[in-house]
Scaffold this motif. Structure first.
Motif, PDB file in Angstrom:
ATOM      1  N   SER A 117     -50.979 -36.113  73.874  1.00  0.00           N
ATOM      2  CA  SER A 117     -51.538 -34.841  73.654  1.00  0.00           C
ATOM      3  C   SER A 117     -53.071 -34.897  73.703  1.00  0.00           C
ATOM      4  O   SER A 117     -53.684 -34.207  72.814  1.00  0.00           O
ATOM      5  CB  SER A 117     -51.061 -34.397  72.227  1.00  0.00           C
ATOM      6  N   LYS A 118     -53.555 -35.265  74.926  1.00  0.00           N
ATOM      7  CA  LYS A 118     -54.942 -35.323  74.872  1.00  0.00           C
ATOM      8  C   LYS A 118     -54.963 -35.341  76.573  1.00  0.00           C
ATOM      9  O   LYS A 118     -54.238 -36.153  77.336  1.00  0.00           O
ATOM     10  CB  LYS A 118     -55.914 -36.443  74.407  1.00  0.00           C
ATOM     11  N   LYS A 119     -56.324 -34.798  77.047  1.00  0.00           N
ATOM     12  CA  LYS A 119     -56.443 -34.805  78.620  1.00  0.00           C
ATOM     13  C   LYS A 119     -57.248 -36.105  78.808  1.00  0.00           C
ATOM     14  O   LYS A 119     -58.193 -36.628  78.191  1.00  0.00           O
ATOM     15  CB  LYS A 119     -57.425 -33.511  79.002  1.00  0.00           C
ATOM     16  N   SER A 176     -58.681 -43.083  84.281  1.00  0.00           N
ATOM     17  CA  SER A 176     -58.507 -43.747  83.058  1.00  0.00           C
ATOM     18  C   SER A 176     -56.930 -44.163  82.893  1.00  0.00           C
ATOM     19  O   SER A 176     -55.992 -43.826  83.452  1.00  0.00           O
ATOM     20  CB  SER A 176     -59.038 -42.903  81.926  1.00  0.00           C
ATOM     21  N   VAL A 177     -56.996 -45.317  81.878  1.00  0.00           N
ATOM     22  CA  VAL A 177     -55.592 -45.684  81.422  1.00  0.00           C
ATOM     23  C   VAL A 177     -55.392 -45.513  80.055  1.00  0.00           C
ATOM     24  O   VAL A 177     -56.185 -45.813  79.223  1.00  0.00           O
ATOM     25  CB  VAL A 177     -55.615 -47.433  81.762  1.00  0.00           C
ATOM     26  N   HIS A 178     -54.283 -45.079  79.584  1.00  0.00           N
ATOM     27  CA  HIS A 178     -53.812 -44.883  78.296  1.00  0.00           C
ATOM     28  C   HIS A 178     -52.579 -45.686  77.967  1.00  0.00           C
ATOM     29  O   HIS A 178     -51.982 -46.023  78.751  1.00  0.00           O
ATOM     30  CB  HIS A 178     -53.213 -43.510  78.023  1.00  0.00           C
ATOM     31  N   THR A 179     -52.881 -46.498  76.786  1.00  0.00           N
ATOM     32  CA  THR A 179     -51.804 -47.413  76.670  1.00  0.00           C
ATOM     33  C   THR A 179     -50.980 -46.841  75.102  1.00  0.00           C
ATOM     34  O   THR A 179     -51.566 -46.488  74.128  1.00  0.00           O
ATOM     35  CB  THR A 179     -52.574 -48.768  76.089  1.00  0.00           C
ATOM     36  N   GLU A 180     -49.555 -46.820  75.412  1.00  0.00           N
ATOM     37  CA  GLU A 180     -48.791 -46.723  74.412  1.00  0.00           C
ATOM     38  C   GLU A 180     -47.971 -47.770  74.266  1.00  0.00           C
ATOM     39  O   GLU A 180     -47.945 -48.792  74.751  1.00  0.00           O
ATOM     40  CB  GLU A 180     -47.647 -45.403  74.807  1.00  0.00           C
ATOM     41  N   HIS A 181     -46.918 -47.840  72.979  1.00  0.00           N
ATOM     42  CA  HIS A 181     -46.305 -48.832  72.756  1.00  0.00           C
ATOM     43  C   HIS A 181     -45.503 -49.378  73.798  1.00  0.00           C
ATOM     44  O   HIS A 181     -45.131 -50.458  74.216  1.00  0.00           O
ATOM     45  CB  HIS A 181     -45.426 -48.381  71.700  1.00  0.00           C
ATOM     46  N   ASP A 182     -44.628 -48.287  74.514  1.00  0.00           N
ATOM     47  CA  ASP A 182     -43.883 -48.593  75.679  1.00  0.00           C
ATOM     48  C   ASP A 182     -44.417 -48.479  77.202  1.00  0.00           C
ATOM     49  O   ASP A 182     -43.463 -48.696  78.134  1.00  0.00           O
ATOM     50  CB  ASP A 182     -42.631 -47.661  75.608  1.00  0.00           C
ATOM     51  N   PHE A 183     -45.400 -47.769  77.357  1.00  0.00           N
ATOM     52  CA  PHE A 183     -45.687 -47.796  78.782  1.00  0.00           C
ATOM     53  C   PHE A 183     -47.463 -47.582  78.745  1.00  0.00           C
ATOM     54  O   PHE A 183     -47.917 -47.429  77.924  1.00  0.00           O
ATOM     55  CB  PHE A 183     -45.265 -46.203  79.149  1.00  0.00           C
ATOM     56  N   LEU A 184     -47.855 -47.749  80.093  1.00  0.00           N
ATOM     57  CA  LEU A 184     -49.371 -47.613  80.391  1.00  0.00           C
ATOM     58  C   LEU A 184     -49.338 -46.255  81.212  1.00  0.00           C
ATOM     59  O   LEU A 184     -48.524 -46.120  82.330  1.00  0.00           O
ATOM     60  CB  LEU A 184     -49.711 -48.708  81.277  1.00  0.00           C
TER      61      LEU A 184
END
Ligand code: FES
Length: 145
Positions: free
Chosen positions: A53-55, A60-68
Motif C-alpha cells: 500500500s504505497k507508491k 526501486s525494489v520492495h522486499t516482502e516475505h515471499d517476493f521482490l
C-alpha cells in the motif's frame, strides 16, 4: 439313448453365482473409482493476494516475505524469493543488480532468470496489479501469489 437333462437346480445356482459375481465386480468398481480419483486428485491452491500500500519510485525494489517487487516506469513485476535449488529465501543485491541466494550463491536476474549457481530453474514470477485512485495516481500494488 438320450443325454441326461440338466438339473434345473444346478442351472439356477450357476445363474445366481454369475449374477453375484457381476454384482460384486460392479460394487468394487463403484467403490474404487472415487478412491482412485481421490488418490490422483490435487487441490489447486487458492490464490493469495498481497497488497503493498504505497507508491514506489520507478527503478526501486520492495522486499516482502515471499517476493521482490520491481517497479519500472511502465509497470511492476514480482519475483519469488523461494530459491529453486533448495528453497532458501533469495535477496536482491542492489550493488550487483542481481538476485542472489545466501545458501549456495545461485544468482538470478531481476526478471528471475537463472544466471549461475546450483539452481537449475528460474525463479517464479507473480502477476502484479497496479492500484490507482480516482485520479489515476498509483496508490499501491496487488501481487497474486
Ligand atoms: S538453496 Fe539457493 S542456491 Fe541452494
Amino acid at each position: 439313448m438320450s443325454s441326461p437333462a440338466p438339473q434345473p437346480d444346478s442351472s439356477r445356482r450357476r445363474f445366481l453365482a454369475r449374477q453375484l459375481r457381476w454384482l460384486l465386480a460392479g460394487t468394487l468398481t463403484a467403490l474404487s473409482l472415487p478412491l482412485l480419483r481421490f488418490a490422483g486428485f490435487t487441490v489447486k491452491p487458492k490464490p493469495r493476494y498481497v497488497t503493498v500500500s504505497k507508491k514506489l519510485l520507478p527503478g526501486s525494489v520492495h522486499t516482502e516475505h515471499d517476493f521482490l517487487l520491481f517497479v519500472a516506469g511502465t509497470g511492476a513485476r514480482a519475483v519469488s524469493r523461494h530459491c529453486t535449488h533448495l528453497g532458501c529465501r533469495v535477496n536482491f543485491r542492489k550493488e550487483l543488480g542481481i538476485i542472489e541466494c545466501p545458501c549456495h550463491q545461485s544468482q538470478f536476474s531481476p526478471e528471475g532468470a537463472r544466471l549461475a549457481g546450483p539452481a537449475q530453474k528460474n525463479l517464479a514470477t507473480f502477476p502484479v496489479r497496479v492500484l490507482k485512485d480516482d485520479q489515476g495516481t498509483t496508490t499501491g500494488y496487488e501481487v497474486t501469489l
